[in-house]
Design a protein around this motif. Structure first.
Motif, mmCIF file in Angstrom:
data_model
loop_
_atom_site.group_PDB
_atom_site.id
_atom_site.type_symbol
_atom_site.label_atom_id
_atom_site.label_comp_id
_atom_site.label_asym_id
_atom_site.label_seq_id
_atom_site.Cartn_x
_atom_site.Cartn_y
_atom_site.Cartn_z
ATOM 1 N N THR A 1 0.757 -1.227 -0.203
ATOM 2 C CA THR A 1 -0.080 0.030 -0.006
ATOM 3 C C THR A 1 0.764 1.374 -0.114
ATOM 4 O OG1 THR A 1 -1.584 -1.347 1.253
ATOM 5 C CG2 THR A 1 -2.007 1.042 1.030
ATOM 6 N N PRO B 1 -20.342 2.453 -2.935
ATOM 7 C CA PRO B 1 -19.004 1.434 -2.876
ATOM 8 C C PRO B 1 -18.712 0.940 -4.313
ATOM 9 C CG PRO B 1 -20.728 0.987 -1.123
ATOM 10 C CD PRO B 1 -21.219 2.174 -1.901
ATOM 11 N N ALA C 1 -16.978 3.723 -6.195
ATOM 12 C CA ALA C 1 -15.502 3.386 -5.698
ATOM 13 C C ALA C 1 -14.619 2.420 -6.155
ATOM 14 C CB ALA C 1 -15.549 3.549 -4.080
ATOM 15 N N ALA C 2 -15.308 1.296 -6.296
ATOM 16 C CA ALA C 2 -14.424 0.088 -6.798
ATOM 17 C C ALA C 2 -14.225 0.416 -8.285
ATOM 18 C CB ALA C 2 -15.227 -1.132 -6.650
ATOM 19 N N LEU D 1 -3.743 0.194 -5.575
ATOM 20 C CA LEU D 1 -4.385 0.964 -4.466
ATOM 21 C C LEU D 1 -5.758 0.390 -4.776
ATOM 22 C CD1 LEU D 1 -3.408 4.670 -4.139
ATOM 23 C CD2 LEU D 1 -3.238 2.764 -2.602
ATOM 24 N N GLY D 2 -6.258 0.397 -5.906
ATOM 25 C CA GLY D 2 -7.508 -0.012 -5.992
ATOM 26 C C GLY D 2 -7.858 -1.585 -5.563
ATOM 27 N N ARG E 1 -5.966 -3.205 -3.461
ATOM 28 C CA ARG E 1 -5.878 -3.073 -2.070
ATOM 29 C C ARG E 1 -7.367 -2.927 -1.370
ATOM 30 N NH1 ARG E 1 -2.391 -5.655 0.331
ATOM 31 N NH2 ARG E 1 -1.737 -6.319 -1.791
ATOM 32 N N LEU E 2 -7.935 -1.755 -1.925
ATOM 33 C CA LEU E 2 -9.241 -1.341 -1.619
ATOM 34 C C LEU E 2 -10.302 -2.625 -1.517
ATOM 35 C CD1 LEU E 2 -9.817 2.311 -2.511
ATOM 36 C CD2 LEU E 2 -11.195 1.194 -0.600
ATOM 37 N N LEU E 3 -10.401 -3.342 -2.784
ATOM 38 C CA LEU E 3 -11.174 -4.302 -3.110
ATOM 39 C C LEU E 3 -10.895 -5.362 -2.148
ATOM 40 C CD1 LEU E 3 -11.591 -4.487 -7.098
ATOM 41 C CD2 LEU E 3 -13.209 -3.808 -5.358
ATOM 42 N N ARG F 1 -9.614 -5.507 0.834
ATOM 43 C CA ARG F 1 -9.983 -5.241 2.284
ATOM 44 C C ARG F 1 -11.494 -5.527 2.338
ATOM 45 N NH1 ARG F 1 -8.238 0.243 4.511
ATOM 46 N NH2 ARG F 1 -6.156 -0.474 3.882
ATOM 47 N N ARG F 2 -12.310 -5.159 1.329
ATOM 48 C CA ARG F 2 -13.684 -5.261 1.150
ATOM 49 C C ARG F 2 -14.084 -6.695 1.206
ATOM 50 N NH1 ARG F 2 -17.703 -2.882 -3.018
ATOM 51 N NH2 ARG F 2 -17.096 -4.937 -3.992
#
Lengths: 315, 315
Positions: free
Chosen positions: B36, B214, B217-218, B283-284, B286-288, B290-291
């Motif tokens: 990250t 969300p 955002a994804a 980064l994208g 990582r976000l996905l 975590r979700r």
């Protein structure tokens, strides 16, 4: 199936007509029409007005659109503003190389992506899967033109293995010099294959985890049969639909690749026409390329419907 | 010595057996944090360059123009084909590429999001049809074709490129938002809210609109990457800005024949583009991740709790 296909084709025809309207609107109704371009602002207003009348540019837009569309249907796309040749001639001359590039790319991309997607989907989390995922992720972060330049720098300029441009070559030379095709096709493959693999892999995973696959396994269906008969058709659906959307990446890629390698194709002709504001050529070529993308879309929709009839077309 | 080496093996299985899971989880967490951080740095460098570069560019230009493709001490990254300082070009060239791409995606989501949301929450089926049918017609048109259509009339205009990229992305955004909104509006939470007698506005805008975020955002990460590719490719092909404009894509195209003579003029802007897209993709992801890593059921629980919790908080 036949009814479905008919509806889909009718929708595509409607799309094509709307597309023609859109192309005409975006190009013809701009300030500064063909007469201005031809005279390059040097002629007197009287001269421009006369030319405008000769070209039919003083007619109302709707009339001009109908004239243009009528000529187009009969195969006459007008005359190029820069060279004076017929636009149909330019299109016919340039389309071969583009079709060849796209065709070769598709012929390689689909089987490779299907096999890799199926294999990685079956062994998700394995070493091959991780490698393939990392490579596809890396490739999808690199713009086409950057990849082209890097490949040219390494394989054409440094190592001298492959030709870096098609300058002086024609479509017919390809049979004697297949090396010309290698670098452009590799660039086109990079993006298309990585997009397709991801979809085929996701489709395989989804199909393997589905209720019917679990049930088939419980009934003792052999693994090969399960994969080929039950998983593959369903796994291919998202990939085939992605294939329709790949038209965008493929066409964008073709534009870039033709520009970098100086391929005498439709995309090069289009870019030249945009730069010289040759409106009739731009209209004909964009309509042709968009129609190709549309055709790809219809074909992909029909194939995915055949594979898995529950997928609805319009939604 | 041999006694020392003999001791560890029995300890290893024990460690793997008991603390192994925690160990790998911790390692994954640490690796994740490192990734990250790397992704954030990769992403930040081009963004900061684009934002503050123009302020610093005069410093780099202070030494004045040099010889074409010179690599001397006066210019840290050498000069381009017109003798301009590459560092200054780099500092000035980010705004047009990143600005156009971000602006186009924002515009696409504003327009497409409104259309998609309106289509999803409308009580009349014909509104949905009216809003979404045109979207499906525009969907298969390749983006670079739209840019060439717009570019033929308005050459050298960053706005034209922005509008064209927005035009291409709007239908995709509309479809995405509509699908997500329909899912939320048909879900149990919306139904519960309706049964509690919440106002239509609150259910549709407050809950359904919020639950779309969300999904958006994804999607934003990949959409911005795609837009940056398209804008850079358009400028690279000469469909967008003037051939002398300080833009990363234009600079790469203009200096590409000097790739081996003055590598910086091509590599520096390329590196900026790559850092942006790779950083954003990471980064994208990582976000996905975590979700997705949340325990099953958690997402639904959280969503279900939202309206009720808000009420409790107020009383």
């Amino acid at each position: 199936m036949a009814r479905h296909a008919l509806r889909r084709v009718l929708l595509a025809l409607a799309q094509l007509v709307l597309l023609a309207v859109l192309v005409f609107l975006l190009t013809s109704l701009l300030p500064g029409d063909a007469a201005d371009v031809l005279f390059n602002d040097k002629a007197g207003t009287e001269q421009i007005a006369r030319l405008r009348h000769e070209m039919g540019l003083d007619q109302p837009p709707a009339q001009r659109f109908l004239d243009w569309a009528k000529d187009l249907v009969t195969g006459d796309a007008g005359t190029s503003l820069t060279g004076g040749q017929s636009v149909s001639g330019i299109v016919a001359h340039s389309v071969g190389a583009t079709a060849l590039l796209a065709g070769v790319t598709a012929a390689i991309a689909v089987p490779v992506a299907l096999v890799l997607g199926l294999v990685t989907g079956c062994r998700a989390g394995g070493r091959l899967d991780r490698t393939v995922t990392a490579v596809t992720l890396a490739l999808s972060s690199v713009p086409d033109f950057v990849l082209s330049l890097a490949l040219v720098a390494v394989f054409a300029l440094k190592l001298g293995w492959l030709p870096s441009t098609w300058i002086g070559a024609t479509t017919g030379d390809l049979l004697t010099r297949p090396g010309l095709l290698v670098l452009p096709v590799v660039v086109l493959l990079a993006r298309t294959v990585s997009q397709l693999i991801r979809q085929f892999r996701a489709g395989t995973l989804g199909a393997l985890n589905s209720g019917y696959a679990r049930h088939a396994r419980r009934l003792g269906v052999p693994r090969t049969r399960l994969l080929l008969r039950h998983v593959l058709p369903n796994a291919a659906v998202p990939g085939v639909q992605q294939l329709a959307r790949t038209g965008d990446a493929l066409l964008g890629g073709v534009l870039v690749v033709e520009a970098v390698f100086a391929v005498p194709g439709a995309a090069t002709a289009l870019i030249d026409a945009v730069r010289s504001r040759d409106v009739p050529t731009v209209q004909a070529l964009t309509l042709l390329l968009a129609a190709a993308a549309l055709f790809l879309n219809v074909a992909a929709d029909l194939v995915s419907h055949r594979l898995s009839p529950r997928v609805e077309v319009l939604r | 010595m041999s006694g020392h080496t003999a001791q560890p093996p029995p300890a290893r299985p024990a460690a793997r057996g008991s603390g192994g899971r925690a160990g790998t989880a911790r390692k994954k967490g640490a690796g994740g944090a490192a990734t990250t951080a790397v992704a954030a740095v990769l992403f930040a460098v081009p963004v900061v360059t684009a934002l503050f570069g123009p302020l610093l560019a005069p410093l780099a230009e202070a030494s004045g123009p040099g010889a074409p493709y010179a690599l001397d001490g006066r210019h840290p990254l050498g000069t381009d084909g017109l003798g301009r300082d590459v560092l200054a070009l780099l500092l000035r060239g980010g705004g047009s590429t990143l600005g156009s791409a971000l602006g186009a995606v924002a515009l696409a989501y504003l327009v497409g999001g409104a259309v998609g949301l309106a289509a999803a929450v409308s009580r009349h089926r014909w509104v949905d049809e009216l809003l979404m049918r045109p979207v499906e017609v525009v969907l298969p048109i390749p983006s670079l074709l739209v840019i060439s259509l717009v570019g033929v009339g308005r050459h050298g205009n960053a706005w034209a490129v922005t509008m064209a990229v927005a035009l291409v992305n709007t239908p995709v955004a509309a479809r995405l938002v509509r699908a997500a909104a329909l899912r939320a509006a048909a879900g149990p939470v919306a139904e519960a809210m309706r049964m509690q007698g919440e106002s239509r506005l609150r259910v549709q805008l407050g809950y359904v609109g919020g639950s779309v975020l969300p999904v958006v955002a994804a999607d934003v990460g990949t959409r911005v990457t795609g837009a940056v590719f398209t804008v850079a490719a358009a400028n690279f092909l000469g469909l967008g800005m003037e051939p002398t404009a300080p833009d990363w894509g234009v600079t790469i195209a203009a200096s590409r024949e000097a790739l081996l003579v003055q590598p910086w003029s091509v590599c520096a802007p390329t590196a900026m583009l790559l850092m942006f897209t790779v950083g954003l993709n990471l980064l994208g992801d990582r976000l996905l991740d975590r979700r997705d890593r949340r325990p099953p059921g958690d997402r639904r629980d959280r969503r279900a709790r939202v309206p009720v919790a808000r009420k409790e908080g107020r009383t």
